[in-house]
Scaffold this active site. Structure first.
Site, PDB file in Angstrom:
ATOM      1  CG  ASP A  71      -1.558  -1.313   1.383  1.00 57.09           C
ATOM      2  OD1 ASP A  71      -1.971  -1.746   0.296  1.00 57.09           O
ATOM      3  OD2 ASP A  71      -1.467  -2.141   1.856  1.00 57.09           O
ATOM      4  CG  HIS A  84      -3.502  -5.140   3.519  1.00 56.46           C
ATOM      5  ND1 HIS A  84      -2.947  -4.287   2.375  1.00 56.46           N
ATOM      6  CD2 HIS A  84      -4.152  -6.365   2.357  1.00 56.46           C
ATOM      7  CE1 HIS A  84      -3.173  -4.889   1.319  1.00 56.46           C
ATOM      8  NE2 HIS A  84      -3.520  -6.126   1.806  1.00 56.46           N
TER       9      HIS A  84
HETATM   10  P1  NAI Z   1      -1.776 -18.441  -3.871  1.00 48.59           P
HETATM   11  O1  NAI Z   1      -3.131 -18.580  -3.815  1.00 48.59           O
HETATM   12  O2  NAI Z   1      -2.163 -18.535  -5.392  1.00 48.59           O
HETATM   13  O3  NAI Z   1      -1.054 -19.281  -3.390  1.00 48.59           O
HETATM   14  C1  NAI Z   1      -1.293 -19.108  -1.725  1.00 48.59           C
HETATM   15  C2  NAI Z   1      -0.462 -20.419  -1.975  1.00 48.59           C
HETATM   16  O4  NAI Z   1      -0.734 -21.359   0.164  1.00 48.59           O
HETATM   17  C3  NAI Z   1      -0.795 -21.485  -1.873  1.00 48.59           C
HETATM   18  O5  NAI Z   1      -0.029 -22.532  -3.105  1.00 48.59           O
HETATM   19  C4  NAI Z   1      -1.434 -22.384  -0.938  1.00 48.59           C
HETATM   20  O6  NAI Z   1      -0.705 -24.105  -1.085  1.00 48.59           O
HETATM   21  C5  NAI Z   1      -1.028 -22.291   0.137  1.00 48.59           C
HETATM   22  N1  NAI Z   1      -1.199 -23.158   1.618  1.00 48.59           N
HETATM   23  C6  NAI Z   1      -2.666 -22.341   1.897  1.00 48.59           C
HETATM   24  N2  NAI Z   1      -2.729 -23.188   3.490  1.00 48.59           N
HETATM   25  C7  NAI Z   1      -1.369 -23.129   3.785  1.00 48.59           C
HETATM   26  C8  NAI Z   1      -1.003 -23.617   4.795  1.00 48.59           C
HETATM   27  N3  NAI Z   1      -1.578 -24.021   5.694  1.00 48.59           N
HETATM   28  N4  NAI Z   1       0.360 -23.984   5.114  1.00 48.59           N
HETATM   29  C9  NAI Z   1       1.387 -23.335   3.801  1.00 48.59           C
HETATM   30  N5  NAI Z   1       0.958 -23.569   2.520  1.00 48.59           N
HETATM   31  C10 NAI Z   1      -0.593 -22.990   2.418  1.00 48.59           C
HETATM   32  O7  NAI Z   1      -1.867 -17.065  -3.209  1.00 48.59           O
HETATM   33  P2  NAI Z   1      -0.601 -15.024  -3.691  1.00 48.59           P
HETATM   34  O8  NAI Z   1      -1.475 -15.343  -4.771  1.00 48.59           O
HETATM   35  O9  NAI Z   1       0.652 -16.345  -3.219  1.00 48.59           O
HETATM   36  O10 NAI Z   1      -1.889 -14.808  -2.215  1.00 48.59           O
HETATM   37  C11 NAI Z   1      -0.953 -15.150  -1.111  1.00 48.59           C
HETATM   38  C12 NAI Z   1      -1.693 -14.066   0.783  1.00 48.59           C
HETATM   39  O11 NAI Z   1      -1.307 -13.182  -0.216  1.00 48.59           O
HETATM   40  C13 NAI Z   1      -3.360 -13.985  -0.290  1.00 48.59           C
HETATM   41  O12 NAI Z   1      -4.007 -14.064   1.130  1.00 48.59           O
HETATM   42  C14 NAI Z   1      -3.612 -12.683  -0.405  1.00 48.59           C
HETATM   43  O13 NAI Z   1      -4.773 -11.979  -0.098  1.00 48.59           O
HETATM   44  C15 NAI Z   1      -2.385 -12.120   0.634  1.00 48.59           C
HETATM   45  N6  NAI Z   1      -1.753 -10.798  -0.640  1.00 48.59           N
HETATM   46  C16 NAI Z   1      -1.851  -9.662   0.639  1.00 48.59           C
HETATM   47  C17 NAI Z   1      -0.973  -8.856  -0.364  1.00 48.59           C
HETATM   48  C18 NAI Z   1      -0.082  -7.307   1.102  1.00 48.59           C
HETATM   49  O14 NAI Z   1      -0.802  -6.457   0.667  1.00 48.59           O
HETATM   50  N7  NAI Z   1      -0.675  -8.209   2.583  1.00 48.59           N
HETATM   51  C19 NAI Z   1      -1.501  -8.115  -1.511  1.00 48.59           C
HETATM   52  C20 NAI Z   1      -1.236  -9.381  -2.583  1.00 48.59           C
HETATM   53  C21 NAI Z   1      -1.920 -10.878  -1.223  1.00 48.59           C
END
Ligand code: NAI
Length: 329
Positions: free
Chosen positions: A159, A187
């Protein structure tokens, strides 16, 4: 040669993981002279994909990358961890109530917090990226009573970076000209990007935008706060490379310090500063030095800012109350 730093990444097979791991391994997280061991945590069905990513990491022959371990067991993945990037989370799906979202994430962040408590190195630093990041950080922190509370942080650097670029574009400058910008609060869409303390090429940002408070209220703030949705709309997938970049920036700044005369934004446990109830993990203006951060004190908060900070903090309080009720903290 320096001892390698153990960096644990959860959700390693996800899209942020794919954008993040190569940068960590190339030295951008901690510094070009710091060797790293990577520990990848994934859920069992995604282990094979994580192995594929590890094969590609091998194929980069990064001189700093000492070894890679992959596991679906948090006790193994956080063993000796110095830095933990908690990226994997349960996203909100259509029709999901907040309570369901929070309890699904409680099922992830509570055991991970406990595993950090029981296995991580004494100097562990945790960044929560997975949403709802601030409250997930609170859940992990509560499950780790032996770890100092201020080692748990949540990411608002994306952000912050988004706000820098929007302000640079508006003022015809570059991001390097901007200092002391702040993201306050959660966030989420209630976050408050604050330029009242900021300077643009040495002059007050508010002057640099010609005092245009309407632009602030109707353009800048919503553009920053809703950028995630705009990226999904345009790209057909959520921010990944920019989120990974922000995670790199967050940890790099935490470890290596902020520049003199500037600060950054981090979601950190409140000490009650600026009327944010103690213990909430909220974004603040912070300076960092020698691996520690401090909230910038003594800023004048005008009415425009006060109302917006309060609204975001209220949302954080509601999230905290909800996870308390669910027994997650
Ligand atoms: P994604 O769905 O591509 O990857 C998430 C991964 O986490 C998957 O491979 C899944 O198998 C794994 N996962 C789920 N539960 C798990 C567990 N208990 N232990 C280990 N791994 C686990 O999602 P992406 O795009 O990589 O985003 C990840 C997170 O980041 C989302 O929650 C998203 O909302 C968040 N995010 C936060 C931002 C921020 O500014 N704070 C910005 C963009 C995304």
């Amino acid at each position: 040669t320096r001892t390698p730093v153990n960096v644990t990444v959860t959700g390693a097979a996800g899209q942020i993981g794919y954008a993040l791991l190569f940068r960590i391994a190339s030295g951008q997280l901690l510094g070009a002279d710091v060797p790293v061991n990577l520990r990848l945590l994934e859920i069992t069905p995604a282990l094979k994909a994580a192995e594929g990513t590890a094969m590609e990491l091998d194929d980069c022959a990064f001189p700093l990358l000492q070894n890679i371990e992959i596991s679906d067991d948090p006790n193994v993945a956080f063993d000796g961890a110095n830095v933990a990037l908690l990226v994997g989370a349960r996203p909100r799906t259509k029709g999901m109530e907040r309570g369901d979202l929070l309890s699904a994430n409680g099922g992830i962040f509570k055991p991970q917090g406990k595993a950090i408590n029981d296995n991580a190195a004494d100097d562990i630093k945790v960044l929560v990226v997975g949403n709802p990041a601030n409250t997930n950080a609170l859940i992990a922190q509560a499950a780790a009573p032996d770890v100092p509370a201020d080692r748990f942080t949540a990411m608002t650097r994306l952000d912050h970076n988004r706000a820098l670029t929007q302000l640079a574009k508006k003022t015809g400058t570059t991001v390097a000209d901007i200092k002391r910008l702040t993201i306050w609060g959660n966030h989420s869409a209630t976050q408050y990007p604050d330029i009242f303390q900021a300077s643009v090429a040495g002059k007050p940002a508010i002057e640099a935008i010609g005092g245009d408070e309407q632009w602030l209220a109707d353009d800048f703030i919503p553009t920053v706060a809703k950028r995630g949705a705009a990226i999904i709309e345009a790209r057909g997938a959520s921010s990944a490379a920019s989120a990974a970049n922000a995670a790199i920036d967050h940890v790099h700044t935490w470890v290596n310090g902020t520049a003199e005369g500037d600060w950054t934004s981090m979601g950190i446990p409140s000490d009650g500063s600026y009327g944010v109830p103690e213990g909430l993990i909220s974004s603040f203006p912070v300076t960092t030095k020698d691996g520690k951060f401090e909230i910038v004190q003594g800023l004048d908060i005008n009415e425009f800012s006060r109302a917006r900070i309060d609204a975001s903090v209220k949302e954080l309080e509601e999230e905290r109350a909800a996870v308390r009720e669910l027994g997650l903290i």
